[in-house]
Design an enzyme around this catalytic site. Sequence first.
Site: not given
Length: 119
Positions: A21, A53, A72-73, A98
Amino acid sequence: MDIVFIEDLRIDTVIGIYDWERRVRQTLSFDIEMAFDNTRPAASDDIADTLNYKDVSKRLMAFVGESSFGLVETLAERCAAIIREEFGVAWVRLKLSKPGAVRGAKAVGVRIERGVRPQ
């Protein structure tokens, strides 16, 4: 309170804890809800009065695209902080997905809420 949202914002980045990764870019998907009082921009019809936005999306695309987090946290927390601090948002709900990370699942990820949602 009104909600300004961004749905399925896709950004390529390096994310993950495994060696493979760290060598590839993966596409993440963001769904974002931000509390914002839209009465002023609705009355003025002026983009300067909005929670833009497009500006939020561009800022996140730049940050996430250049990042290289393991979890990801961690990335979700940093993105929520950017939205709250740089755009003056009192409350944000952010879903970071993900896709394809787990066989058999469309996506995995986290959903966080930060700040106090105004009534």
